[in-house]
Design an enzyme around this catalytic site. Structure first.
Site, PDB file in Angstrom:
ATOM      1  N   HIS A 369       0.274  27.757   4.408  1.00 29.85           N
ATOM      2  CA  HIS A 369       1.609  27.580   4.975  1.00 29.85           C
ATOM      3  C   HIS A 369       1.643  27.581   6.494  1.00 29.85           C
ATOM      4  O   HIS A 369       2.734  27.545   7.069  1.00 29.85           O
ATOM      5  CB  HIS A 369       2.551  28.678   4.469  1.00 29.85           C
ATOM      6  CG  HIS A 369       2.999  28.504   3.063  1.00 29.85           C
ATOM      7  ND1 HIS A 369       4.046  27.690   2.712  1.00 29.85           N
ATOM      8  CD2 HIS A 369       2.535  29.023   1.907  1.00 29.85           C
ATOM      9  CE1 HIS A 369       4.223  27.727   1.397  1.00 29.85           C
ATOM     10  NE2 HIS A 369       3.318  28.530   0.888  1.00 29.85           N
ATOM     11  N   LYS A 561      16.818  30.274  11.472  1.00 28.82           N
ATOM     12  CA  LYS A 561      15.423  30.389  11.031  1.00 28.82           C
ATOM     13  C   LYS A 561      14.851  31.669  11.648  1.00 28.82           C
ATOM     14  O   LYS A 561      15.517  32.342  12.423  1.00 28.82           O
ATOM     15  CB  LYS A 561      14.611  29.176  11.467  1.00 28.82           C
ATOM     16  CG  LYS A 561      14.700  28.864  12.958  1.00 28.82           C
ATOM     17  CD  LYS A 561      14.009  27.571  13.324  1.00 28.82           C
ATOM     18  CE  LYS A 561      14.868  26.375  12.966  1.00 28.82           C
ATOM     19  NZ  LYS A 561      14.337  25.596  11.869  1.00 28.82           N
ATOM     20  N   ARG A 562      13.645  31.972  11.303  1.00 25.89           N
ATOM     21  CA  ARG A 562      12.961  33.120  11.895  1.00 25.89           C
ATOM     22  C   ARG A 562      12.852  32.928  13.406  1.00 25.89           C
ATOM     23  O   ARG A 562      12.682  31.825  13.886  1.00 25.89           O
ATOM     24  CB  ARG A 562      11.575  33.241  11.256  1.00 25.89           C
ATOM     25  CG  ARG A 562      10.743  34.421  11.679  1.00 25.89           C
ATOM     26  CD  ARG A 562       9.598  34.615  10.694  1.00 25.89           C
ATOM     27  NE  ARG A 562       8.867  33.378  10.458  1.00 25.89           N
ATOM     28  CZ  ARG A 562       7.765  33.027  11.124  1.00 25.89           C
ATOM     29  NH1 ARG A 562       7.300  33.782  12.099  1.00 25.89           N
ATOM     30  NH2 ARG A 562       7.124  31.905  10.830  1.00 25.89           N
ATOM     31  N   LYS A 567       9.282  28.074  17.262  1.00 23.79           N
ATOM     32  CA  LYS A 567      10.520  27.457  16.773  1.00 23.79           C
ATOM     33  C   LYS A 567      11.479  27.141  17.921  1.00 23.79           C
ATOM     34  O   LYS A 567      12.450  26.423  17.737  1.00 23.79           O
ATOM     35  CB  LYS A 567      11.167  28.351  15.716  1.00 23.79           C
ATOM     36  CG  LYS A 567      10.307  28.477  14.455  1.00 23.79           C
ATOM     37  CD  LYS A 567      10.934  29.411  13.427  1.00 23.79           C
ATOM     38  CE  LYS A 567      10.046  29.619  12.204  1.00 23.79           C
ATOM     39  NZ  LYS A 567       9.975  28.431  11.332  1.00 23.79           N
ATOM     40  N   THR A 669      11.969  24.189   5.525  1.00 23.38           N
ATOM     41  CA  THR A 669      12.843  23.846   4.398  1.00 23.38           C
ATOM     42  C   THR A 669      14.308  23.949   4.798  1.00 23.38           C
ATOM     43  O   THR A 669      15.163  23.350   4.157  1.00 23.38           O
ATOM     44  CB  THR A 669      12.577  24.746   3.176  1.00 23.38           C
ATOM     45  OG1 THR A 669      12.628  26.123   3.562  1.00 23.38           O
ATOM     46  CG2 THR A 669      11.217  24.433   2.561  1.00 23.38           C
ATOM     47  N   LYS A 673      17.692  21.662   3.614  1.00 21.09           N
ATOM     48  CA  LYS A 673      18.973  22.204   3.144  1.00 21.09           C
ATOM     49  C   LYS A 673      20.134  21.675   3.975  1.00 21.09           C
ATOM     50  O   LYS A 673      21.189  21.295   3.444  1.00 21.09           O
ATOM     51  CB  LYS A 673      18.936  23.736   3.216  1.00 21.09           C
ATOM     52  CG  LYS A 673      17.906  24.382   2.313  1.00 21.09           C
ATOM     53  CD  LYS A 673      17.602  25.811   2.746  1.00 21.09           C
ATOM     54  CE  LYS A 673      16.369  26.331   2.033  1.00 21.09           C
ATOM     55  NZ  LYS A 673      15.815  27.548   2.640  1.00 21.09           N
TER      56      LYS A 673
END
Length: 826
Positions: A369, A561-562, A567, A669, A673
């Site tokens: 991952h 998100k985290r 990110k 993901t 969504k």
């Protein structure tokens, strides 16, 4: 007058159960299970009674499913994951077993508020981010596709943490999600397992003179399983998630208690129960690292013992194990399962090495991952030797045999041996768990096309050469039941109104029918009206949680998100500061009003991530209270991001921020969504963004920034972030302003770490290099949003064209190409 009758399971499938039957069942549980009269019941009592009524309608199918699977001796997949971010179960289960409308009508007939009752449910604290949510989506799809499957994990007493903001800073509180129990679990003490740790290995000889290693002087812990049913959608298949709770094998020392040493009397009990206490203990210290290794081995060893117990019920030939059991490793966390199965077959079942390794390598498959080195687990050899001494011996044996194969393939290439070895040499020898997983698995997959290519070219290039057919791709997916049917009721009703085939929750490509409506202005208006109502609802949540008034007509720009540097939430922050500066210097600027909405938790030990949260909240506090900009810009950071909160944010999003540095996000993901619910993506060519671009078309997405090759080229030539800072006046101004003390007057240096990471720390995630492309792309977003018809078409096309990203498609590919797993209809 309330009447109580016994509940019935008759005709519960396909929505045929009457609301009266459901109502009777709720009242039955309220009285006979919870011992309450309706007049005394709290909202939580009603939620429990409703959940139990729905569970009744799952139970018969669960029993029938498991009896059938055992009787037919079916092949099963066993999914091993440290996380399952299940969220709330009630609405999902009600939809999946076809009683949602009956349950809602029953609750309303009882004079209760449906949303208030559903909001009583706590999110299950069994996961953290995308890894755990993916596992939850996969369980839903496995059951929906009638694939025999069991998930295995840990029954954490406390989830990651509850997040609060105090003066803009993240504060962590215990997530006591299971303090009062849950109606969804079933305790299975008859399947408890006892697991060993520590000790030493001594050698003895059996009656035939064969050398036998014995793991002795160990400490033991008992794993007690709790099963959570996982009902498929529109099918009778009910699989389950089996979670292990740790308990001491020595509950209480009566002698110590009688001596008056009350703490020592329960010492062993406390140690045993600590293992399943907390999701991801802080591993910044030695004790935390040791507990985390013990957690991983505990759940893996319990799960394998359970798998082998089930196999032996109907089978006696161990060579048949891979025919009956496919075991999927969800990331490196459960990789110790490879060694545990090897140990069990060698030491307990007395198979030869050759027979054992053949079984092991035909049984396991591994999903990677991440490409980030810090996320590829390594364990110190010294720690392993203390906690799992027999397993360390076996790792050395596996490595010795593997390196012999490497020598045959690359004679004399010690450099390649060092690169591929399970043991990383250095001042402190480390065990590379990802290498172990790759060596022992018959298939290794990435989770997006780009990620899978990079696995082969960047992370495991020699392994790919040695095993040319081992690596494959399985692009991630999301369950449309949870992420559209359950969370966007207005859109579901619109589909019905316009005649979209109602089996779309199981066949997501049916939403392609929306393409025929892209020029129907009435439909486009109705679609955006649904979006607006979702934004109104989210605005109410923002007001309640953040005490900020936001305009639902503004563009809702969402980044959930985290919190991690790659990110790049801080890239969004620099854009916010840029827009704020423009507005202050040009009050009449024709700018689309925006609400930037964040949701993210930072790992407790990740100082820079926590500083970024503090910075966003501090900037938000200034902007949200500045009357000079006339409400054109608002920033809301919703605390305690979780699945249930995401289910409100995602349907309301206009713009989906997927701006990770190219080559760093495995898949994502959240991007799927948000797109499914009609949000337009702004993103880099990273992870699954590449495939979303292919599906929705370049006219329905905003792509910016460096691609993977360009990032690598920058690094090869020596990336100089300071040059970008000096050459871009707006970038320099935004970063200088952030660190000037203007947003943190009580601590002018509060955000210096962000500046230092970008300028002195080498800016590893290329924030400075991508800033200008990002800001300019956001201007194109604003221009598109002003054209209401164009934006509506873009939103509709995103919903229509992301059928590929159903987790049903992903799981079917796993079943066909990795597990060779046929469906079994109950």
């Amino acid at each position: 007058m309330f009447s109580v009758t016994d509940s019935s399971h008759e005709d519960s499938h396909n929505g045929l159960a009457s609301y009266q039957s459901m109502k009777d069942s709720i009242l039955h549980h309220l009285r006979y299970t919870l011992v309450h009269l309706p007049q005394q019941a709290t909202p939580r009592d009603w939620w429990l009674a409703l959940s139990l009524a729905i569970r009744d309608r799952i139970t018969d199918d669960m029993v029938e499913t498991q009896v059938s699977h055992t009787r037919e001796n079916v092949r099963r997949v066993y999914y091993l994951s440290m996380e399952y971010l299940m969220g709330r179960m009630l609405i999902n289960n009600a939809h999946n077993v076809g009683v949602y409308h009956e349950a809602k009508q029953a609750i309303e007939e009882l004079g209760l508020d449906w949303e208030q009752i559903c909001d009583e449910e706590m999110d299950m604290g069994l996961g953290n981010g995308g890894l755990g949510r993916l596992a939850a989506c996969f369980l839903d799809s496995l059951a929906t596709l009638d694939l025999p499957a069991i998930g295995y994990g840990i029954y954490y007493e406390f989830g990651l943490f509850k997040q609060e903001f105090l003066q803009g800073k993240q504060v962590e509180h215990p997530d006591t999600w299971i303090k009062y129990g849950t109606p969804w679990d079933v305790m299975r003490p008859e399947y408890s397992q006892t697991i060993q740790f520590y000790g030493r290995v001594e050698v003895s000889f059996d009656s035939a003179g064969n050398c036998r290693p014995n793991w002795v002087d160990t400490r033991s812990v008992m794993g007690v399983p709790f099963d959570i049913p996982v009902a498929g959608y529109d099918t009778k298949t009910v699989n389950f998630l089996r979670l292990w709770s740790s308990h001491s094998t020595e509950d209480f020392d009566l002698e110590e208690f009688n001596k008056g040493d009350y703490v020592e009397a329960v010492h062993s009990k406390v140690l045993g129960e600590t293992i399943s206490k907390v999701l991801y203990p802080n591993d910044q210290n030695a004790n935390g690292k040791e507990l985390r290794l013990i957690q991983q081995y505990f759940f893996v060893a319990c799960s394998l013992a359970d798998i082998l117990r089930r196999f032996e019920v109907m089978n006696s030939d161990w060579s048949m194990l891979p025919e009956k059991a496919a075991i999927q490793l969800n990331d490196t966390h459960p990789a110790i399962a490879v060694v545990e199965l090897t140990r069990t077959l060698l030491d307990d079942k007395h198979l030869s090495w050759e027979a054992t390794w053949d079984i092991v390598t035909r049984t396991f498959a591994y999903t990677n991952h991440t490409l980030l080195p810090e996320a590829l687990e390594k364990w110190g050899v010294e720690l392993f030797e203390r906690v799992l001494p027999r397993h360390l011996q076996l790792i050395y044996e596996i490595n010795y045999r593997f390196l012999s194969d490497v020598e045959q393939h690359w004679p004399g290439r010690d450099d390649i041996k060092r690169a591929m070895s399970i043991i990383e040499e250095g001042d402190h020898k480390m065990i590379r768990m990802a290498h172990l997983a790759v060596i022992a698995s018959h298939k290794v997959n990435g989770v997006a096309e780009l990620h899978s290519q990079l696995l082969k070219s960047e992370l495991f290039p020699y392994f790919d050469q040695l095993y040319p057919h081992k690596f494959t791709n399985k692009t991630n997916g999301i369950t449309p039941r949870r992420w559209l049917l359950n969370c966007n009721e207005g859109l579901v009703q619109l589909f019905d109104q316009y005649g979209i085939e109602n089996d779309w929750p199981k066949n997501l490509d049916r939403l392609r029918q929306l393409e025929t409506l892209q020029d129907d202005e009435d439909f486009l208006t109705a679609f955006m009206d649904v979006k607006h109502q979702n934004k109104v609802h989210l605005a109410q949540i923002i007001k309640r949680e953040c005490h900020i008034d936001v305009d639902p007509h503004a563009l809702f720009d969402v980044q959930i998100k985290r919190l991690h540097e790659y990110k790049r939430q801080h890239l969004t922050l620099l854009n916010i500061l840029t827009l704020y500066h423009r507005l202050l210097n040009s009050p009449e600027l024709d700018m689309v009003p925006r609400v930037f909405i964040f949701g993210a938790k930072a790992a407790p030990g990740y100082a820079l991530a926590k500083t970024i949260i503090h910075a966003i909240n501090s900037v938000a506090d200034v902007i949200n209270n500045d009357t000079r900009i006339n409400g054109k810009l608002k920033v809301a950071f919703l605390p305690n991001y979780r699945v249930s909160l995401a289910s409100h944010i995602i349907p309301a999003a206009d713009l989906s921020e997927q701006i990770s540095t190219a080559g760093k996000e495995a898949s994502g993901t959240g991007n799927m969504k948000l797109a499914l619910n009609g949000a337009v993506t702004i993103g880099t060519l990273d992870g699954a963004n590449v495939e979303i671009l292919e599906e929705v078309g370049p006219e329905n997405i905003f792509i910016f920034g460096l691609n993977v090759d360009q990032v690598q080229e920058l690094d090869r030539h020596g990336y100089q972030p300071y040059q970008y800072y000096q050459q871009d006046e707006e970038l320099k101004g935004a970063l200088d302003w952030l660190c000037s003390g203007h947003f943190s007057p009580n601590n002018p240096h509060a955000f210096d770490d962000i500046r230092n990471s970008l300028l002195q720390g080498g800016d590893p995630y290329k924030v400075m290099a991508d800033y200008r492309a990002y800001v300019d792309c956001q201007q194109r977003v604003s221009e598109a949003y002003q054209d209401k018809i164009r934006w509506a078409k873009m939103a509709v096309m995103n919903t229509a064209r992301v059928g590929k990203f159903s987790s049903d498609r992903t799981i079917q590919e796993y079943a066909d190409e990795i597990w060779t797993l046929p469906p079994y209809s109950v």
